[in-house]
Design a protein around this motif. Sequence first.
Motif, PDB file in Angstrom:
ATOM      1  N   GLY A 214       0.814  -1.210   0.000  1.00  0.00           N
ATOM      2  CA  GLY A 214       0.000   0.000   0.000  1.00  0.00           C
ATOM      3  C   GLY A 214       0.844   1.255   0.000  1.00  0.00           C
ATOM      4  N   ALA A 215       1.936   1.221   0.754  1.00  0.00           N
ATOM      5  CA  ALA A 215       2.823   2.385   0.826  1.00  0.00           C
ATOM      6  C   ALA A 215       3.522   2.635  -0.507  1.00  0.00           C
ATOM      7  CB  ALA A 215       3.858   2.197   1.926  1.00  0.00           C
ATOM      8  N   LYS A 216       3.859   1.567  -1.213  1.00  0.00           N
ATOM      9  CA  LYS A 216       4.536   1.711  -2.495  1.00  0.00           C
ATOM     10  C   LYS A 216       3.568   1.869  -3.666  1.00  0.00           C
ATOM     11  CE  LYS A 216       8.834  -0.593  -1.423  1.00  0.00           C
ATOM     12  NZ  LYS A 216       9.825  -1.576  -1.860  1.00  0.00           N
ATOM     13  N   ARG A 217       2.255   1.917  -3.334  1.00  0.00           N
ATOM     14  CA  ARG A 217       1.195   2.124  -4.323  1.00  0.00           C
ATOM     15  C   ARG A 217       1.059   0.960  -5.306  1.00  0.00           C
ATOM     16  NH1 ARG A 217      -2.295   6.305  -3.151  1.00  0.00           N
ATOM     17  NH2 ARG A 217      -2.836   6.285  -5.348  1.00  0.00           N
ATOM     18  N   VAL A 218       1.575  -0.217  -4.940  1.00  0.00           N
ATOM     19  CA  VAL A 218       1.300  -1.403  -5.740  1.00  0.00           C
ATOM     20  C   VAL A 218      -0.178  -1.720  -5.576  1.00  0.00           C
ATOM     21  CG1 VAL A 218       1.773  -3.876  -5.999  1.00  0.00           C
ATOM     22  CG2 VAL A 218       3.643  -2.292  -5.536  1.00  0.00           C
ATOM     23  N   LEU A 219      -0.659  -1.593  -4.329  1.00  0.00           N
ATOM     24  CA  LEU A 219      -2.087  -1.643  -4.034  1.00  0.00           C
ATOM     25  C   LEU A 219      -2.514  -0.235  -3.647  1.00  0.00           C
ATOM     26  CD1 LEU A 219      -2.264  -4.744  -1.663  1.00  0.00           C
ATOM     27  CD2 LEU A 219      -2.906  -4.678  -4.052  1.00  0.00           C
ATOM     28  N   HIS A 220      -3.739   0.131  -3.969  1.00  0.00           N
ATOM     29  CA  HIS A 220      -4.271   1.408  -3.504  1.00  0.00           C
ATOM     30  C   HIS A 220      -4.335   1.350  -1.976  1.00  0.00           C
ATOM     31  CE1 HIS A 220      -7.148   4.638  -2.768  1.00  0.00           C
ATOM     32  NE2 HIS A 220      -6.833   5.088  -3.972  1.00  0.00           N
ATOM     33  N   PRO A 221      -4.012   2.430  -1.283  1.00  0.00           N
ATOM     34  CA  PRO A 221      -4.018   2.398   0.192  1.00  0.00           C
ATOM     35  C   PRO A 221      -5.339   1.931   0.803  1.00  0.00           C
ATOM     36  CG  PRO A 221      -2.944   4.384  -0.579  1.00  0.00           C
ATOM     37  CD  PRO A 221      -3.490   3.693  -1.800  1.00  0.00           C
ATOM     38  N   ASN A 222      -6.478   2.294   0.189  1.00  0.00           N
ATOM     39  CA  ASN A 222      -7.764   1.828   0.708  1.00  0.00           C
ATOM     40  C   ASN A 222      -7.926   0.318   0.511  1.00  0.00           C
ATOM     41  OD1 ASN A 222      -8.273   4.455   1.295  1.00  0.00           O
ATOM     42  ND2 ASN A 222      -9.881   4.749  -0.210  1.00  0.00           N
TER      43      ASN A 222
ATOM     44  N   ALA B 190      -5.438  -1.799   0.475  1.00  0.00           N
ATOM     45  CA  ALA B 190      -4.550  -2.396   1.479  1.00  0.00           C
ATOM     46  C   ALA B 190      -5.243  -2.422   2.844  1.00  0.00           C
ATOM     47  CB  ALA B 190      -3.233  -1.626   1.546  1.00  0.00           C
ATOM     48  N   ALA B 191      -5.888  -1.327   3.201  1.00  0.00           N
ATOM     49  CA  ALA B 191      -6.587  -1.254   4.484  1.00  0.00           C
ATOM     50  C   ALA B 191      -7.729  -2.265   4.535  1.00  0.00           C
ATOM     51  CB  ALA B 191      -7.120   0.156   4.713  1.00  0.00           C
ATOM     52  N   ARG B 192      -8.450  -2.388   3.427  1.00  0.00           N
ATOM     53  CA  ARG B 192      -9.569  -3.331   3.373  1.00  0.00           C
ATOM     54  C   ARG B 192      -9.079  -4.775   3.511  1.00  0.00           C
ATOM     55  NH1 ARG B 192     -11.336  -1.973  -1.366  1.00  0.00           N
ATOM     56  NH2 ARG B 192     -10.563  -3.788  -2.458  1.00  0.00           N
ATOM     57  N   ARG B 193      -7.992  -5.104   2.855  1.00  0.00           N
ATOM     58  CA  ARG B 193      -7.453  -6.472   2.940  1.00  0.00           C
ATOM     59  C   ARG B 193      -6.937  -6.776   4.336  1.00  0.00           C
ATOM     60  NH1 ARG B 193      -4.423  -7.904  -2.753  1.00  0.00           N
ATOM     61  NH2 ARG B 193      -6.208  -7.434  -4.065  1.00  0.00           N
ATOM     62  N   LYS B 194      -6.298  -5.789   4.948  1.00  0.00           N
ATOM     63  CA  LYS B 194      -5.823  -5.986   6.330  1.00  0.00           C
ATOM     64  C   LYS B 194      -6.992  -6.212   7.268  1.00  0.00           C
ATOM     65  CE  LYS B 194      -3.279  -2.743   7.918  1.00  0.00           C
ATOM     66  NZ  LYS B 194      -2.465  -1.574   8.196  1.00  0.00           N
ATOM     67  N   SER B 195      -8.036  -5.420   7.102  1.00  0.00           N
ATOM     68  CA  SER B 195      -9.215  -5.534   7.948  1.00  0.00           C
ATOM     69  C   SER B 195      -9.874  -6.893   7.781  1.00  0.00           C
ATOM     70  CB  SER B 195     -10.202  -4.419   7.602  1.00  0.00           C
ATOM     71  OG  SER B 195     -11.384  -4.570   8.332  1.00  0.00           O
ATOM     72  N   LYS B 196     -10.022  -7.326   6.545  1.00  0.00           N
ATOM     73  CA  LYS B 196     -10.644  -8.623   6.257  1.00  0.00           C
ATOM     74  C   LYS B 196      -9.812  -9.758   6.846  1.00  0.00           C
ATOM     75  CE  LYS B 196     -12.222 -11.527   2.479  1.00  0.00           C
ATOM     76  NZ  LYS B 196     -12.143 -11.824   1.064  1.00  0.00           N
ATOM     77  N   LEU B 197      -8.505  -9.682   6.662  1.00  0.00           N
ATOM     78  CA  LEU B 197      -7.622 -10.720   7.190  1.00  0.00           C
ATOM     79  C   LEU B 197      -7.680 -10.756   8.713  1.00  0.00           C
ATOM     80  CD1 LEU B 197      -5.470 -12.886   6.556  1.00  0.00           C
ATOM     81  CD2 LEU B 197      -3.762 -11.095   6.758  1.00  0.00           C
ATOM     82  N   ALA B 198      -7.679  -9.588   9.344  1.00  0.00           N
ATOM     83  CA  ALA B 198      -7.733  -9.516  10.813  1.00  0.00           C
ATOM     84  C   ALA B 198      -9.043 -10.091  11.335  1.00  0.00           C
ATOM     85  CB  ALA B 198      -7.569  -8.074  11.270  1.00  0.00           C
TER      86      ALA B 198
END
Length: 83
Positions: free
Chosen positions: A52-60, A62-70
């Motif tokens: 997300g930081a390197k913009r390979v994934l859009h930051p939102n 990245a946040a959504r995937r982290k949330s789902k995984l958590a």
Amino acid sequence: MRQSTKRRMHNRITKKVVKTSMKKTLQDVADKNLDKAEVDFRAAVAKIDKAGAKRVLHPNTAARRKSKLAREYAAAVAKAKSS
């Protein structure tokens, strides 16, 4: 053109690593290997953050995937501890 090809390959590899680490975490929890699952969970979150930081994934994204995984990780751990 050569640069875009090189960047595209790098981005595809990074996305694949993120997906693989997420799957590995959930598989470890399913196998009730909670110690290894925690290590994999932390690694997956770090990889998602970096993408997300390197913009390979859009930051939102990245946040959504982290949330789902958590959410899935916490639910699986709770289920594994209760049974």
